[in-house]
Design a protein around this motif. Structure first.
Motif, PDB file in Angstrom:
ATOM      1  N   LEU A   1       4.325 121.014 -17.955  1.00  0.00           N
ATOM      2  CA  LEU A   1       5.456 121.364 -18.805  1.00  0.00           C
ATOM      3  C   LEU A   1       6.538 122.062 -17.986  1.00  0.00           C
ATOM      4  CD1 LEU A   1       3.446 120.635 -21.078  1.00  0.00           C
ATOM      5  CD2 LEU A   1       4.420 122.519 -22.390  1.00  0.00           C
ATOM      6  N   LYS A   2       7.772 121.929 -18.431  1.00  0.00           N
ATOM      7  CA  LYS A   2       8.907 122.492 -17.703  1.00  0.00           C
ATOM      8  C   LYS A   2       9.158 123.955 -18.056  1.00  0.00           C
ATOM      9  CE  LYS A   2      11.168 117.960 -17.747  1.00  0.00           C
ATOM     10  NZ  LYS A   2      12.313 117.184 -18.308  1.00  0.00           N
ATOM     11  N   GLN A   3       8.688 124.383 -19.244  1.00  0.00           N
ATOM     12  CA  GLN A   3       9.007 125.737 -19.695  1.00  0.00           C
ATOM     13  C   GLN A   3       8.122 126.114 -20.875  1.00  0.00           C
ATOM     14  OE1 GLN A   3      12.831 126.038 -21.607  1.00  0.00           O
ATOM     15  NE2 GLN A   3      13.103 128.223 -21.151  1.00  0.00           N
ATOM     16  N   ILE A   4       7.747 127.390 -20.932  1.00  0.00           N
ATOM     17  CA  ILE A   4       7.149 127.985 -22.130  1.00  0.00           C
ATOM     18  C   ILE A   4       8.120 129.047 -22.636  1.00  0.00           C
ATOM     19  CG2 ILE A   4       5.240 129.331 -23.093  1.00  0.00           C
ATOM     20  CD1 ILE A   4       3.468 128.273 -20.836  1.00  0.00           C
ATOM     21  N   ILE A   5       8.390 129.031 -23.936  1.00  0.00           N
ATOM     22  CA  ILE A   5       9.184 130.097 -24.562  1.00  0.00           C
ATOM     23  C   ILE A   5       8.260 130.858 -25.504  1.00  0.00           C
ATOM     24  CG2 ILE A   5      11.185 130.669 -25.977  1.00  0.00           C
ATOM     25  CD1 ILE A   5      12.480 128.080 -25.084  1.00  0.00           C
ATOM     26  N   TYR A   6       8.216 132.159 -25.327  1.00  0.00           N
ATOM     27  CA  TYR A   6       7.303 133.010 -26.104  1.00  0.00           C
ATOM     28  C   TYR A   6       8.098 134.074 -26.847  1.00  0.00           C
ATOM     29  CZ  TYR A   6       4.024 136.855 -26.960  1.00  0.00           C
ATOM     30  OH  TYR A   6       3.300 137.877 -27.531  1.00  0.00           O
ATOM     31  N   LEU A   7       7.773 134.252 -28.119  1.00  0.00           N
ATOM     32  CA  LEU A   7       8.387 135.308 -28.918  1.00  0.00           C
ATOM     33  C   LEU A   7       7.407 136.459 -29.060  1.00  0.00           C
ATOM     34  CD1 LEU A   7      10.727 136.329 -30.676  1.00  0.00           C
ATOM     35  CD2 LEU A   7       9.649 135.182 -32.626  1.00  0.00           C
ATOM     36  N   GLY A   8       7.732 137.582 -28.426  1.00  0.00           N
ATOM     37  CA  GLY A   8       6.887 138.769 -28.483  1.00  0.00           C
ATOM     38  C   GLY A   8       7.645 139.953 -29.049  1.00  0.00           C
ATOM     39  N   GLY A   9       7.197 141.147 -28.705  1.00  0.00           N
ATOM     40  CA  GLY A   9       7.798 142.360 -29.247  1.00  0.00           C
ATOM     41  C   GLY A   9       8.535 143.156 -28.188  1.00  0.00           C
ATOM     42  N   ILE A  10       9.542 143.896 -28.634  1.00  0.00           N
ATOM     43  CA  ILE A  10      10.283 144.783 -27.742  1.00  0.00           C
ATOM     44  C   ILE A  10       9.335 145.839 -27.178  1.00  0.00           C
ATOM     45  CG2 ILE A  10      12.062 146.583 -27.688  1.00  0.00           C
ATOM     46  CD1 ILE A  10      13.610 144.958 -29.755  1.00  0.00           C
ATOM     47  N   LEU A  11       9.451 146.108 -25.893  1.00  0.00           N
ATOM     48  CA  LEU A  11       8.642 147.166 -25.294  1.00  0.00           C
ATOM     49  C   LEU A  11       9.288 148.515 -25.589  1.00  0.00           C
ATOM     50  CD1 LEU A  11       7.577 145.733 -21.821  1.00  0.00           C
ATOM     51  CD2 LEU A  11       6.305 145.786 -23.963  1.00  0.00           C
ATOM     52  N   PRO A  12       8.513 149.468 -26.096  1.00  0.00           N
ATOM     53  CA  PRO A  12       9.086 150.770 -26.467  1.00  0.00           C
ATOM     54  C   PRO A  12       9.565 151.553 -25.256  1.00  0.00           C
ATOM     55  CG  PRO A  12       6.701 150.804 -26.657  1.00  0.00           C
ATOM     56  CD  PRO A  12       7.084 149.384 -26.382  1.00  0.00           C
ATOM     57  N   LYS A  13      10.546 152.398 -25.511  1.00  0.00           N
ATOM     58  CA  LYS A  13      11.140 153.198 -24.440  1.00  0.00           C
ATOM     59  C   LYS A  13      11.102 154.681 -24.802  1.00  0.00           C
ATOM     60  CE  LYS A  13      13.974 149.158 -23.737  1.00  0.00           C
ATOM     61  NZ  LYS A  13      13.211 148.415 -24.764  1.00  0.00           N
ATOM     62  N   ASP A  14      10.066 155.070 -25.555  1.00  0.00           N
ATOM     63  CA  ASP A  14       9.946 156.466 -25.961  1.00  0.00           C
ATOM     64  C   ASP A  14       8.737 157.097 -25.287  1.00  0.00           C
ATOM     65  OD1 ASP A  14       7.764 155.442 -27.417  1.00  0.00           O
ATOM     66  OD2 ASP A  14       8.989 155.141 -29.194  1.00  0.00           O
ATOM     67  N   LYS A  15       8.410 158.304 -25.704  1.00  0.00           N
ATOM     68  CA  LYS A  15       7.364 159.091 -25.041  1.00  0.00           C
ATOM     69  C   LYS A  15       5.957 158.702 -25.483  1.00  0.00           C
ATOM     70  CE  LYS A  15       7.583 162.730 -28.571  1.00  0.00           C
ATOM     71  NZ  LYS A  15       7.824 164.161 -28.845  1.00  0.00           N
ATOM     72  N   TYR A  16       5.845 157.935 -26.563  1.00  0.00           N
ATOM     73  CA  TYR A  16       4.527 157.642 -27.112  1.00  0.00           C
ATOM     74  C   TYR A  16       3.787 156.600 -26.274  1.00  0.00           C
ATOM     75  CZ  TYR A  16       6.373 159.961 -31.265  1.00  0.00           C
ATOM     76  OH  TYR A  16       6.929 160.864 -32.125  1.00  0.00           O
TER      77      TYR A  16
END
Length: 451
Positions: A105-120
């Motif tokens: 295949l030429k490409q995989i497109i994946y829909l995931g989640g935003i990576l958090p940028k807080d202290k947790y």
């Protein structure tokens, strides 16, 4: 000539809208666990796939140019499912990545989640999405990872929870996490990004975070939804609402299964605002959130074909166990070491014998299990055995065991699929099933100590 897209997760919220939006511009292969009974949309080719099976996944991807991966495994698929959704998602993503590589295949497109940028500390749900992203991109097929927060549109399961909370609760004492900031985005804005990424080499091996233009809290979203629904609601925050209580609160009043809700709620503590690192790669005319909410409330998702009911073995078992592998042994080494360790661990009580083709486990001369090595489907990074006999096995033509290396040998997954035990179900659950988990944990510790 149109490019051919294979869509994993085609029956879900985003998958249905991808079919609706792109069916005129691309040839679409839609994947489903169930066989299609009646398909009024003849533009779409539906293929049946068992994504736990490598061979089935490879066949499903045949002839495709681009793959879109929307699969999440937060719901069990067998009567007994031993393993976390994180480990199961990892295995499914690895199957898909291997199949994409084999089919060039030429490409995989994946829909995931935003990576958090807080202290947790990152939640298990979002960490799993990130691991899936890394796994899909771990081979030669270029990966475009799209990371989004809450997506609003007709048929969206997350927004359905929001609307159910508004419907069912005139007074809402909300947990602390409802004050976390996020940037909801309209489903059609996400689809616009998908279209701009398809076949676009500038997006290969990039992780693009996306959100709407409006920054708000989940409480803001509840209030905005209640106004759009023309319902007066008293919404306020309660600081002592525990995460555990939050899960049941959302499940009961949001009308969603606790298995689905639980990992989502754990993620809502994070500030889910996207990075603009790759914003120069796309252009989107963002939809106002009020418009998104109104459209989600007043429109239906695209229809699906009708499907045959799945004929599954009643007492099938799946067990997916992730084993930390600090010495970076490959799957072939682990598969060979396992019976040796088992014999030593149980002081010769369990006696494994391997003749190069069959691995048999004996107890006091009685053959408990018989496994056949499938050499033409095995590699140093994946060892496949069919379950073919033994007094503990009811079906000798169905289940399989595999060891596979994941994420550059950082982990090994030991997985049993579609195994049907001979013992009565209740006895099996509290004896053999428990013993299997105990043995896998001890084996993991042995691997960590091995020199």
């Amino acid at each position: 000539m149109k490019q051919k897209i294979v869509l994993a997760g085609a029956t879900g919220f985003i998958g249905r809208w991808i079919i609706e939006k792109f069916q005129d511009d691309f040839d679409i292969i839609a994947l489903s666990r169930k066989k299609v009974k009646s398909n009024p949309n003849t533009n779409i080719e539906w293929r049946t796939v068992d994504m736990y099976s490598m061979s089935s996944t490879e066949k499903a991807l045949e002839g495709a140019d681009i793959a879109i991966y929307l699969v999440h495994s937060m719901q069990p698929s067998t009567r007994l499912n031993q393993g976390t959704f994180e480990d199961t998602d990892l295995l499914l993503a690895d199957n898909f990545s291997r199949a994409a590589e084999k089919n060039k295949l030429k490409q995989i497109i994946y829909l995931g989640g935003i990576l958090p940028k807080d202290k947790y500390q990152i939640s298990n749900h979002l960490l799993s999405r990130f691991e899936v992203e890394k796994t899909l991109g771990s081979r030669v097929t270029p990966l475009t990872a799209i990371r989004a927060g809450i997506i609003i549109g007709p048929g969206g399961s997350s927004f359905k929870i929001v609307t159910n909370l508004v419907k069912n609760l005139p007074v809402m004492g909300c947990p602390k996490w409802t004050k976390s900031k996020n940037q909801p985005i309209d489903v059609f804005d996400v689809l616009s990004l998908f279209q701009q990424c398809m076949g676009n080499s500038a997006t290969y091996n990039k992780n693009i975070e996306i959100g709407g233009k409006e920054v708000m809290t989940y409480m803001d979203l509840l209030q905005m939804t209640s106004k759009t629904m023309d319902k007066r609601r008293w919404i306020f925050s309660i600081p002592f609402f525990t995460v555990g209580l939050s899960k049941w609160w959302v499940s009961i009043f949001g009308g969603a299964n606790i298995n689905f809700v639980s990992p989502l709620v754990e993620s809502l503590k994070h500030q889910m605002t996207p990075s603009d690192q790759y914003s120069d790669l796309y252009k989107i005319e963002y939809t106002p959130i009020k418009t998104s909410i109104a459209r989600a409330l007043n429109h239906q998702p695209p229809p699906l074909p009708s499907f045959h009911q799945m004929r599954a073995e009643k007492n099938a078992v799946r067990s997916v166990q992730r084993i930390y592998n600090p010495k970076k042994h490959n799957a072939q080494w682990v598969a060979k070491y396992y019976p040796i360790w088992l014999s030593k661990r149980f002081a010769g009580l369990i006696n494994p014998k391997f003749d190069g083709s069959f691995l048999r486990f004996y107890l006091l001369g009685i053959m408990l299990l018989e496994l056949r090595l499938i050499e033409d489907r095995s590699t140093p990074n994946r060892q496949l055995f069919y379950i073919t006999g033994g007094v503990l096995t009811k079906r000798k033509d169905l289940g399989w065991l595999e060891f596979r290396s994941i994420l550059k040998n950082e982990y090994v997954i030991a997985a049993i699929h579609e195994y049907v035990p001979k013992l009565p179900w209740t006895i099996y659950r509290f004896t053999q099933a428990k013993l299997h988990l105990y043995v896998m944990k001890k084996f993991e510790r042995a691997l960590q100590r091995f020199n």
